[in-house]
Design a protein around this motif. Sequence first.
Motif, PDB file in Angstrom:
ATOM      1  N   VAL A 171       0.854  -1.191   0.000  1.00 56.97           N
ATOM      2  CA  VAL A 171       0.000   0.000   0.000  1.00 56.97           C
ATOM      3  C   VAL A 171       0.887   1.237   0.000  1.00 56.97           C
ATOM      4  O   VAL A 171       1.865   1.322   0.759  1.00 56.97           O
ATOM      5  N   LEU A 172       0.567   2.185  -0.867  1.00 54.27           N
ATOM      6  CA  LEU A 172       1.306   3.433  -0.988  1.00 54.27           C
ATOM      7  C   LEU A 172       0.305   4.585  -0.941  1.00 54.27           C
ATOM      8  O   LEU A 172      -0.551   4.694  -1.821  1.00 54.27           O
ATOM      9  N   ASP A 173       0.401   5.430   0.086  1.00 50.94           N
ATOM     10  CA  ASP A 173      -0.524   6.552   0.245  1.00 50.94           C
ATOM     11  C   ASP A 173      -1.978   6.097   0.192  1.00 50.94           C
ATOM     12  O   ASP A 173      -2.843   6.751  -0.414  1.00 50.94           O
ATOM     13  N   GLY A 174      -2.264   4.956   0.811  1.00 48.99           N
ATOM     14  CA  GLY A 174      -3.618   4.447   0.886  1.00 48.99           C
ATOM     15  C   GLY A 174      -4.098   3.701  -0.336  1.00 48.99           C
ATOM     16  O   GLY A 174      -5.223   3.191  -0.345  1.00 48.99           O
ATOM     17  N   ALA A 175      -3.266   3.617  -1.371  1.00 44.60           N
ATOM     18  CA  ALA A 175      -3.663   2.941  -2.608  1.00 44.60           C
ATOM     19  C   ALA A 175      -2.897   1.630  -2.762  1.00 44.60           C
ATOM     20  O   ALA A 175      -1.724   1.539  -2.402  1.00 44.60           O
ATOM     21  N   ALA A 176      -3.574   0.622  -3.313  1.00 47.66           N
ATOM     22  CA  ALA A 176      -2.930  -0.669  -3.558  1.00 47.66           C
ATOM     23  C   ALA A 176      -1.982  -0.548  -4.751  1.00 47.66           C
ATOM     24  O   ALA A 176      -2.370  -0.054  -5.819  1.00 47.66           O
ATOM     25  N   VAL A 177      -0.751  -1.009  -4.575  1.00 45.07           N
ATOM     26  CA  VAL A 177       0.240  -0.974  -5.656  1.00 45.07           C
ATOM     27  C   VAL A 177       0.922  -2.338  -5.725  1.00 45.07           C
ATOM     28  O   VAL A 177       0.900  -3.125  -4.780  1.00 45.07           O
ATOM     29  N   ALA A 178       1.527  -2.607  -6.874  1.00 49.49           N
ATOM     30  CA  ALA A 178       2.354  -3.794  -7.066  1.00 49.49           C
ATOM     31  C   ALA A 178       3.743  -3.345  -7.479  1.00 49.49           C
ATOM     32  O   ALA A 178       3.912  -2.310  -8.133  1.00 49.49           O
ATOM     33  N   VAL A 179       4.737  -4.147  -7.091  1.00 49.20           N
ATOM     34  CA  VAL A 179       6.113  -3.919  -7.525  1.00 49.20           C
ATOM     35  C   VAL A 179       6.565  -5.182  -8.240  1.00 49.20           C
ATOM     36  O   VAL A 179       6.498  -6.282  -7.685  1.00 49.20           O
ATOM     37  N   SER A 180       7.005  -5.040  -9.484  1.00 54.26           N
ATOM     38  CA  SER A 180       7.432  -6.180 -10.290  1.00 54.26           C
ATOM     39  C   SER A 180       8.928  -6.095 -10.558  1.00 54.26           C
ATOM     40  O   SER A 180       9.476  -5.016 -10.766  1.00 54.26           O
ATOM     41  N   ALA A 181       9.597  -7.253 -10.551  1.00 54.24           N
ATOM     42  CA  ALA A 181      11.033  -7.330 -10.809  1.00 54.24           C
ATOM     43  C   ALA A 181      11.253  -8.172 -12.053  1.00 54.24           C
ATOM     44  O   ALA A 181      10.703  -9.268 -12.178  1.00 54.24           O
ATOM     45  N   SER A 182      12.067  -7.661 -12.985  1.00 53.74           N
ATOM     46  CA  SER A 182      12.149  -8.270 -14.308  1.00 53.74           C
ATOM     47  C   SER A 182      13.590  -8.526 -14.755  1.00 53.74           C
ATOM     48  O   SER A 182      14.537  -7.919 -14.251  1.00 53.74           O
ATOM     49  N   HIS A 183      13.713  -9.408 -15.737  1.00 47.35           N
ATOM     50  CA  HIS A 183      15.004  -9.647 -16.376  1.00 47.35           C
ATOM     51  C   HIS A 183      15.429  -8.487 -17.271  1.00 47.35           C
ATOM     52  O   HIS A 183      16.537  -8.510 -17.825  1.00 47.35           O
ATOM     53  N   ASP A 184      14.576  -7.469 -17.445  1.00 48.64           N
ATOM     54  CA  ASP A 184      14.998  -6.298 -18.231  1.00 48.64           C
ATOM     55  C   ASP A 184      15.796  -5.296 -17.396  1.00 48.64           C
ATOM     56  O   ASP A 184      16.025  -4.171 -17.816  1.00 48.64           O
ATOM     57  N   GLY A 226      19.650  -8.402  -7.797  1.00 49.36           N
ATOM     58  CA  GLY A 226      19.866  -8.733  -9.195  1.00 49.36           C
ATOM     59  C   GLY A 226      21.142  -9.503  -9.417  1.00 49.36           C
ATOM     60  O   GLY A 226      21.976  -9.677  -8.521  1.00 49.36           O
ATOM     61  N   GLU A 227      21.294  -9.983 -10.649  1.00 50.59           N
ATOM     62  CA  GLU A 227      22.493 -10.718 -11.031  1.00 50.59           C
ATOM     63  C   GLU A 227      23.725  -9.817 -11.122  1.00 50.59           C
ATOM     64  O   GLU A 227      24.829 -10.316 -11.341  1.00 50.59           O
ATOM     65  N   ASP A 228      23.563  -8.505 -10.945  1.00 44.63           N
ATOM     66  CA  ASP A 228      24.713  -7.612 -10.922  1.00 44.63           C
ATOM     67  C   ASP A 228      25.437  -7.635  -9.579  1.00 44.63           C
ATOM     68  O   ASP A 228      26.420  -6.919  -9.376  1.00 44.63           O
ATOM     69  N   GLY A 229      24.965  -8.456  -8.626  1.00 43.66           N
ATOM     70  CA  GLY A 229      25.640  -8.601  -7.345  1.00 43.66           C
ATOM     71  C   GLY A 229      25.239  -7.588  -6.304  1.00 43.66           C
ATOM     72  O   GLY A 229      25.849  -7.530  -5.235  1.00 43.66           O
ATOM     73  N   THR A 230      24.193  -6.790  -6.571  1.00 48.03           N
ATOM     74  CA  THR A 230      23.774  -5.774  -5.606  1.00 48.03           C
ATOM     75  C   THR A 230      22.369  -6.051  -5.098  1.00 48.03           C
ATOM     76  O   THR A 230      21.542  -6.674  -5.780  1.00 48.03           O
ATOM     77  N   VAL A 231      22.101  -5.585  -3.882  1.00 51.91           N
ATOM     78  CA  VAL A 231      20.762  -5.521  -3.318  1.00 51.91           C
ATOM     79  C   VAL A 231      20.503  -4.055  -3.018  1.00 51.91           C
ATOM     80  O   VAL A 231      21.323  -3.389  -2.371  1.00 51.91           O
ATOM     81  N   ARG A 232      19.380  -3.517  -3.477  1.00 48.91           N
ATOM     82  CA  ARG A 232      19.125  -2.075  -3.412  1.00 48.91           C
ATOM     83  C   ARG A 232      17.792  -1.786  -2.726  1.00 48.91           C
ATOM     84  O   ARG A 232      16.849  -2.577  -2.812  1.00 48.91           O
ATOM     85  N   VAL A 233      17.741  -0.623  -2.070  1.00 48.85           N
ATOM     86  CA  VAL A 233      16.537  -0.159  -1.382  1.00 48.85           C
ATOM     87  C   VAL A 233      15.999   1.055  -2.133  1.00 48.85           C
ATOM     88  O   VAL A 233      16.763   1.966  -2.488  1.00 48.85           O
ATOM     89  N   TRP A 234      14.682   1.079  -2.355  1.00 49.09           N
ATOM     90  CA  TRP A 234      14.050   2.149  -3.126  1.00 49.09           C
ATOM     91  C   TRP A 234      12.888   2.740  -2.332  1.00 49.09           C
ATOM     92  O   TRP A 234      12.071   2.003  -1.773  1.00 49.09           O
ATOM     93  N   ASN A 235      12.793   4.064  -2.319  1.00 49.62           N
ATOM     94  CA  ASN A 235      11.649   4.746  -1.742  1.00 49.62           C
ATOM     95  C   ASN A 235      10.494   4.659  -2.737  1.00 49.62           C
ATOM     96  O   ASN A 235      10.590   5.160  -3.862  1.00 49.62           O
ATOM     97  N   LEU A 236       9.394   4.027  -2.322  1.00 51.37           N
ATOM     98  CA  LEU A 236       8.296   3.826  -3.261  1.00 51.37           C
ATOM     99  C   LEU A 236       7.546   5.106  -3.589  1.00 51.37           C
ATOM    100  O   LEU A 236       6.875   5.193  -4.621  1.00 51.37           O
ATOM    101  N   ALA A 237       7.639   6.127  -2.741  1.00 53.66           N
ATOM    102  CA  ALA A 237       6.911   7.368  -2.990  1.00 53.66           C
ATOM    103  C   ALA A 237       7.465   8.114  -4.199  1.00 53.66           C
ATOM    104  O   ALA A 237       6.708   8.727  -4.965  1.00 53.66           O
ATOM    105  N   ASP A 238       8.801   8.076  -4.383  1.00 58.56           N
ATOM    106  CA  ASP A 238       9.394   8.817  -5.497  1.00 58.56           C
ATOM    107  C   ASP A 238      10.263   7.957  -6.420  1.00 58.56           C
ATOM    108  O   ASP A 238      10.794   8.458  -7.415  1.00 58.56           O
ATOM    109  N   GLY A 239      10.439   6.677  -6.094  1.00 57.91           N
ATOM    110  CA  GLY A 239      11.233   5.793  -6.947  1.00 57.91           C
ATOM    111  C   GLY A 239      12.723   5.995  -6.856  1.00 57.91           C
ATOM    112  O   GLY A 239      13.469   5.496  -7.708  1.00 57.91           O
TER     113      GLY A 239
END
Length: 323
Positions: A171-184, A226-239
């Motif tokens: 949930v982001l700002d009261g709205a349902a959201v999805a986060v997808s992770a891709s091979h792209d 990812g396969e680049d060897g990193t794990v990253r944290v992202w703020n969902l409000a602004d990306g």
Amino acid sequence: MATALVGSPFGPLRRWNLETGESDHLRDSDDCEAVASVAQGGREFVCLGSRQGDLQFRDLATDTVVSSCRGGSGWVSAIAFTELEGRAVMVVGYGDGSMELRERPSGRLLARMNGNADWVHTIVITSVDGRPVAASSGSGGSVRLWNLEEQAEAVEAPAHSSRVRAVVCTVLDGAAVAVSASHDHTARVWDLASGRALHCLEGHTDWLEGVACTTVSGAPVAVTSGEDGTVRVWNLADGVETGRIEASDSGLQLLSCGHLEGGPVALLAKKGFDRARTAIWDLDSLQISGVFEAVSYHPASAWAFVDGRPLVVIAESDLGGHC
């Protein structure tokens, strides 16, 4: 009884008693490709999906078959449980891209939901405007949202350019959201009511394999690996990326996120064919706060609470498990 199920492509499902540490195998489960468990009517049930498209509902305590049926075409690739108008149901995905809505535990077919062009990798149940919905991802880069009340596709989000490996809902700002992770090499944040893309999380330089959501200092975040060897944290409000960790000698794999002593943490593992430790990454300080004993290549994990104690169950490629 708190129970964990550990699967392997090389043998039957293993059932672990998290209170005693004892384990055994479920009978005739060698070809199981998807599994989901649920408590219903005071009993614990597990649904097994096979490579032949068969579905089997079992009482987990006694390992007895309650019902069985032949599902759609191809391998059963994903199973998710939910409630629909007071009725216990499950959503099943197959290797040919088809999906079904079935009653549980009887397995009776309620509806077929076709639209995915290929393998269904993930099914996640959430709620949009009070309606139960299922989000599915496929090999072609699609993310689809299904209205379970109408048994129809509600939204198709703009596709990634390659396979979607994981989808989580939050949930982001009261709205349902999805986060997808891709091979792209990207993760994307979607508004589930409209299918509109809110943010494209760019920065990884190779395939993404995992994503999880949690909160840090009250703000919703996504954690990606990812396969680049990193794990990253992202703020969902602004990306915006707010932190990362990377391995100097081999890649890192995100196993799961949870809370430990009130603080947000991510469970990480080194990727490789040798044995490596699993680490607890504190998402407030962005520092490693602890490690577990060595486990082998490509572990998976799940959080559990037994008698108020936080436990993590780690499955590893030597067909064993740790708690």
